[in-house]
Design a protein around this motif. Structure first.
Motif, PDB file in Angstrom:
ATOM      1  N   ILE A  49      -4.256  -6.541  -6.554  1.00  0.00           N
ATOM      2  CA  ILE A  49      -5.475  -6.359  -5.746  1.00  0.00           C
ATOM      3  C   ILE A  49      -5.353  -5.102  -4.888  1.00  0.00           C
ATOM      4  O   ILE A  49      -6.271  -4.274  -4.830  1.00  0.00           O
ATOM      5  N   ILE A  50      -4.211  -4.942  -4.237  1.00  0.00           N
ATOM      6  CA  ILE A  50      -3.996  -3.797  -3.348  1.00  0.00           C
ATOM      7  C   ILE A  50      -3.982  -2.487  -4.124  1.00  0.00           C
ATOM      8  O   ILE A  50      -4.574  -1.492  -3.695  1.00  0.00           O
ATOM      9  N   SER A  57      -6.840   3.018   2.092  1.00  0.00           N
ATOM     10  CA  SER A  57      -6.499   2.022   1.064  1.00  0.00           C
ATOM     11  C   SER A  57      -6.490   0.614   1.638  1.00  0.00           C
ATOM     12  O   SER A  57      -7.096  -0.301   1.072  1.00  0.00           O
ATOM     13  N   ALA A 104      -9.090  -2.493   0.877  1.00  0.00           N
ATOM     14  CA  ALA A 104      -8.531  -3.656   0.186  1.00  0.00           C
ATOM     15  C   ALA A 104      -8.540  -4.917   1.052  1.00  0.00           C
ATOM     16  O   ALA A 104      -8.525  -6.032   0.517  1.00  0.00           O
ATOM     17  N   ILE A 146      -8.127  -8.865  -0.063  1.00  0.00           N
ATOM     18  CA  ILE A 146      -6.882  -9.578   0.245  1.00  0.00           C
ATOM     19  C   ILE A 146      -7.216 -10.883   0.954  1.00  0.00           C
ATOM     20  O   ILE A 146      -6.709 -11.953   0.597  1.00  0.00           O
ATOM     21  N   VAL A 154       0.839  -1.205   0.000  1.00  0.00           N
ATOM     22  CA  VAL A 154       0.000   0.000   0.000  1.00  0.00           C
ATOM     23  C   VAL A 154       0.870   1.250   0.000  1.00  0.00           C
ATOM     24  O   VAL A 154       0.635   2.193  -0.764  1.00  0.00           O
ATOM     25  N   PHE A 179      -7.862  -1.962  -5.489  1.00  0.00           N
ATOM     26  CA  PHE A 179      -8.850  -1.696  -4.441  1.00  0.00           C
ATOM     27  C   PHE A 179      -8.384  -0.625  -3.463  1.00  0.00           C
ATOM     28  O   PHE A 179      -9.199   0.090  -2.883  1.00  0.00           O
ATOM     29  N   GLY A 180      -7.071  -0.490  -3.289  1.00  0.00           N
ATOM     30  CA  GLY A 180      -6.553   0.593  -2.459  1.00  0.00           C
ATOM     31  C   GLY A 180      -6.856   1.950  -3.071  1.00  0.00           C
ATOM     32  O   GLY A 180      -7.256   2.885  -2.376  1.00  0.00           O
TER      33      GLY A 180
END
Length: 191
Positions: free
Chosen positions: A132-133, A172, A176, A180, A68, A136-137
């Motif tokens: 993904i991070i 974030s 996320a 995760i 992140v 979605f973050g």
């Protein structure tokens, strides 16, 4: 399981809300309950991620935080120096597509070093986690920016002066975290 399904459903609703032109007051009862649920459940998933190996091991959680931070830092630096095309101008006018792609690239790069250092998951899994991070973050950051715009405030709090508040530092990872954890659960079932 139920918490994960509910949280992901709420977060998908919040993502859909990003594209809505309708102005719903932040403290309308339904919105207030959803946002409170999204923030509190995010912390639950952070604890579940740390207990992924059935014993407390902060390695995966620390790796997620590092991803992140790398994503946010490089999105800022790349966006500031090379950003031309706005990502979501109505909500966050300074965020750019180039910044998002820069953050994604460098977090993918960082996933290689995290995989070698932590010895918890292999590089492919860390690479997927970095994507993904990053995705979605960034969405979590945009959603939190929309909340602030609707509340007509610049910062989410005064605990961390100059950083936009505590929620700005954690938006974030909180957003996320369920995704995760979902990925980690899928890994557990597949392997």
């Amino acid at each position: 399981q139920i918490l994960m399904v509910l949280t992901i459903f709420v977060e998908l609703f919040l993502i859909k809300d990003l594209f809505s032109e309708k102005k719903i007051p932040l403290f309308a009862s339904k919105r207030f309950i959803l946002t409170t649920f999204y923030v509190s459940s995010g912390f639950v998933f952070l604890i579940l991620i740390a207990n992924y190996f059935d014993v407390y091991d902060p390695s995966v959680l620390l790796g997620a935080f590092i991803l992140v931070w790398v994503n946010d830092s490089f999105a800022y630096f790349v966006g500031k120096n090379f950003g031309k095309q706005k990502l979501f101008e109505k909500i966050s006018p300074k965020k750019t597509v180039e910044g998002f792609l820069g953050g994604l690239f460098f977090s993918c790069l960082a996933s290689y070093f995290i995989a070698n250092f932590t010895q918890t998951l292999n590089f492919t899994n860390w690479l997927i986690l970095s994507i993904i991070i990053s995705v979605f973050g960034t969405l979590g950051d945009l959603i939190e920016s929309k909340f602030k715009r609707q509340a007509s405030v610049k910062d989410s709090g005064i605990i961390m002066p100059g950083h936009g508040g505590l929620l700005d530092r954690l938006d974030s990872i909180i957003f996320a975290a369920p995704f995760i954890y979902l990925f980690l659960r899928i890994l557990k079932y597949v392997s």
